[in-house]
Scaffold this motif. Structure first.
Motif, PDB file in Angstrom:
ATOM      1  N   HIS A 190      -3.282   3.677  23.968  1.00  0.00           N
ATOM      2  CA  HIS A 190      -4.045   2.937  22.963  1.00  0.00           C
ATOM      3  C   HIS A 190      -3.244   1.685  22.590  1.00  0.00           C
ATOM      4  CE1 HIS A 190      -6.191   1.968  19.321  1.00  0.00           C
ATOM      5  NE2 HIS A 190      -6.951   3.053  19.422  1.00  0.00           N
ATOM      6  N   PRO A 191      -3.888   0.517  22.528  1.00  0.00           N
ATOM      7  CA  PRO A 191      -3.149  -0.703  22.151  1.00  0.00           C
ATOM      8  C   PRO A 191      -2.456  -0.576  20.791  1.00  0.00           C
ATOM      9  CG  PRO A 191      -5.323  -1.274  22.984  1.00  0.00           C
ATOM     10  CD  PRO A 191      -5.282   0.223  22.869  1.00  0.00           C
ATOM     11  N   ALA A 192      -3.069   0.160  19.872  1.00  0.00           N
ATOM     12  CA  ALA A 192      -2.443   0.350  18.564  1.00  0.00           C
ATOM     13  C   ALA A 192      -1.168   1.183  18.685  1.00  0.00           C
ATOM     14  CB  ALA A 192      -3.418   1.006  17.589  1.00  0.00           C
ATOM     15  N   LEU A 193      -1.128   2.089  19.650  1.00  0.00           N
ATOM     16  CA  LEU A 193       0.067   2.905  19.865  1.00  0.00           C
ATOM     17  C   LEU A 193       1.213   2.041  20.373  1.00  0.00           C
ATOM     18  CD1 LEU A 193       1.245   5.788  19.862  1.00  0.00           C
ATOM     19  CD2 LEU A 193       0.468   5.983  22.229  1.00  0.00           C
ATOM     20  N   VAL A 194       0.892   1.129  21.259  1.00  0.00           N
ATOM     21  CA  VAL A 194       1.901   0.212  21.796  1.00  0.00           C
ATOM     22  C   VAL A 194       2.447  -0.673  20.676  1.00  0.00           C
ATOM     23  CG1 VAL A 194       2.299  -1.676  23.421  1.00  0.00           C
ATOM     24  CG2 VAL A 194       0.846   0.256  24.078  1.00  0.00           C
ATOM     25  N   ARG A 234       0.848  -1.188   0.000  1.00  0.00           N
ATOM     26  CA  ARG A 234       0.000   0.000   0.000  1.00  0.00           C
ATOM     27  C   ARG A 234       0.885   1.239   0.000  1.00  0.00           C
ATOM     28  NH1 ARG A 234      -1.725  -3.367   3.593  1.00  0.00           N
ATOM     29  NH2 ARG A 234      -1.614  -2.014   5.394  1.00  0.00           N
ATOM     30  N   SER A 235       0.331   2.350   0.296  1.00  0.00           N
ATOM     31  CA  SER A 235       0.980   3.648   0.140  1.00  0.00           C
ATOM     32  C   SER A 235       2.365   3.724   0.795  1.00  0.00           C
ATOM     33  CB  SER A 235       0.065   4.733   0.692  1.00  0.00           C
ATOM     34  OG  SER A 235       0.697   5.982   0.640  1.00  0.00           O
ATOM     35  N   ALA A 236       2.440   3.493   2.080  1.00  0.00           N
ATOM     36  CA  ALA A 236       3.719   3.626   2.797  1.00  0.00           C
ATOM     37  C   ALA A 236       4.746   2.628   2.274  1.00  0.00           C
ATOM     38  CB  ALA A 236       3.511   3.438   4.291  1.00  0.00           C
ATOM     39  N   GLU A 257       1.555   2.240   8.991  1.00  0.00           N
ATOM     40  CA  GLU A 257       0.604   3.221   8.471  1.00  0.00           C
ATOM     41  C   GLU A 257      -0.816   2.928   8.980  1.00  0.00           C
ATOM     42  OE1 GLU A 257       0.129   5.382   4.269  1.00  0.00           O
ATOM     43  OE2 GLU A 257      -0.268   3.225   4.160  1.00  0.00           O
ATOM     44  N   ASP A 258      -1.199   1.651   8.985  1.00  0.00           N
ATOM     45  CA  ASP A 258      -2.526   1.260   9.481  1.00  0.00           C
ATOM     46  C   ASP A 258      -2.675   1.562  10.967  1.00  0.00           C
ATOM     47  OD1 ASP A 258      -3.081   0.313   6.938  1.00  0.00           O
ATOM     48  OD2 ASP A 258      -2.744  -1.800   7.465  1.00  0.00           O
ATOM     49  N   ARG A 307       7.610  -0.126  14.638  1.00  0.00           N
ATOM     50  CA  ARG A 307       8.638   0.826  14.223  1.00  0.00           C
ATOM     51  C   ARG A 307      10.031   0.329  14.584  1.00  0.00           C
ATOM     52  NH1 ARG A 307       5.535   6.424  15.864  1.00  0.00           N
ATOM     53  NH2 ARG A 307       4.439   6.667  13.876  1.00  0.00           N
ATOM     54  N   ILE A 308      10.157  -0.358  15.693  1.00  0.00           N
ATOM     55  CA  ILE A 308      11.439  -0.951  16.072  1.00  0.00           C
ATOM     56  C   ILE A 308      11.836  -2.014  15.051  1.00  0.00           C
ATOM     57  CG2 ILE A 308      12.579  -2.423  17.794  1.00  0.00           C
ATOM     58  CD1 ILE A 308      10.907  -0.859  19.930  1.00  0.00           C
ATOM     59  N   VAL A 309      10.872  -2.838  14.639  1.00  0.00           N
ATOM     60  CA  VAL A 309      11.137  -3.866  13.631  1.00  0.00           C
ATOM     61  C   VAL A 309      11.545  -3.203  12.310  1.00  0.00           C
ATOM     62  CG1 VAL A 309      10.067  -5.679  12.217  1.00  0.00           C
ATOM     63  CG2 VAL A 309       9.625  -5.589  14.678  1.00  0.00           C
ATOM     64  N   LEU A 310      10.819  -2.161  11.907  1.00  0.00           N
ATOM     65  CA  LEU A 310      11.118  -1.465  10.659  1.00  0.00           C
ATOM     66  C   LEU A 310      12.528  -0.872  10.695  1.00  0.00           C
ATOM     67  CD1 LEU A 310      10.233  -0.471   7.888  1.00  0.00           C
ATOM     68  CD2 LEU A 310       9.147   1.486   9.012  1.00  0.00           C
ATOM     69  N   THR A 311      12.872  -0.269  11.802  1.00  0.00           N
ATOM     70  CA  THR A 311      14.216   0.291  11.949  1.00  0.00           C
ATOM     71  C   THR A 311      15.275  -0.794  11.798  1.00  0.00           C
ATOM     72  OG1 THR A 311      13.402   2.046  13.381  1.00  0.00           O
ATOM     73  CG2 THR A 311      15.753   1.543  13.522  1.00  0.00           C
ATOM     74  N   GLY A 312      15.051  -1.932  12.426  1.00  0.00           N
ATOM     75  CA  GLY A 312      16.002  -3.037  12.324  1.00  0.00           C
ATOM     76  C   GLY A 312      16.163  -3.534  10.898  1.00  0.00           C
TER      77      GLY A 312
END
Length: 117
Positions: free
Chosen positions: A69-73, A11-13, A46-47, A79-84
């Protein structure tokens, strides 16, 4: 030869990440595998961000107390996975013209125990 198509279902991102990396770098197959994973994670981020944007960063617990918010957690974890994954690609970081400084993540050596003879 142009940039290969982003993975099916991107998708977009994810498509944006795919194009940004492949517009600048030629990757080997093992690196493309990492990029495909990063694309999927970018889409998940993104989702999750959309959920947080919609609901706000805090939600009420069962007792009515505010909590994250659980989605924030989960967004933080993704984001940690993406950075790795991006670090594992070892693409240069920094501003253009910065002599293409490569990310370096050296391995740690063996450390002796303090006080051990």
């Amino acid at each position: 030869m142009g940039i290969p198509r982003a993975p099916t279902g991107s998708r977009s991102a994810g498509r944006q990440l795919w194009r940004a990396v492949l517009a600048e770098f030629e990757l080997d197959e093992h690196e493309l595998a990492l990029l495909r994973q990063a694309v999927a994670v970018a889409d998940v981020c993104e989702d999750l961000q959309a959920l947080v944007d919609r609901d706000g960063p805090l939600v009420a617990s069962r007792l009515g107390e505010p909590r994250a918010h659980p989605a924030l957690v989960e967004l933080r974890q993704q984001r940690i996975v993406l950075t790795g994954l991006i670090v594992a690609l070892r693409v240069p970081v920094g501003e253009p013209g910065d002599a293409g400084r490569l990310q370096y993540r050296g391995t740690r050596g063996v450390y002796g125990l303090r006080g051990a003879s």
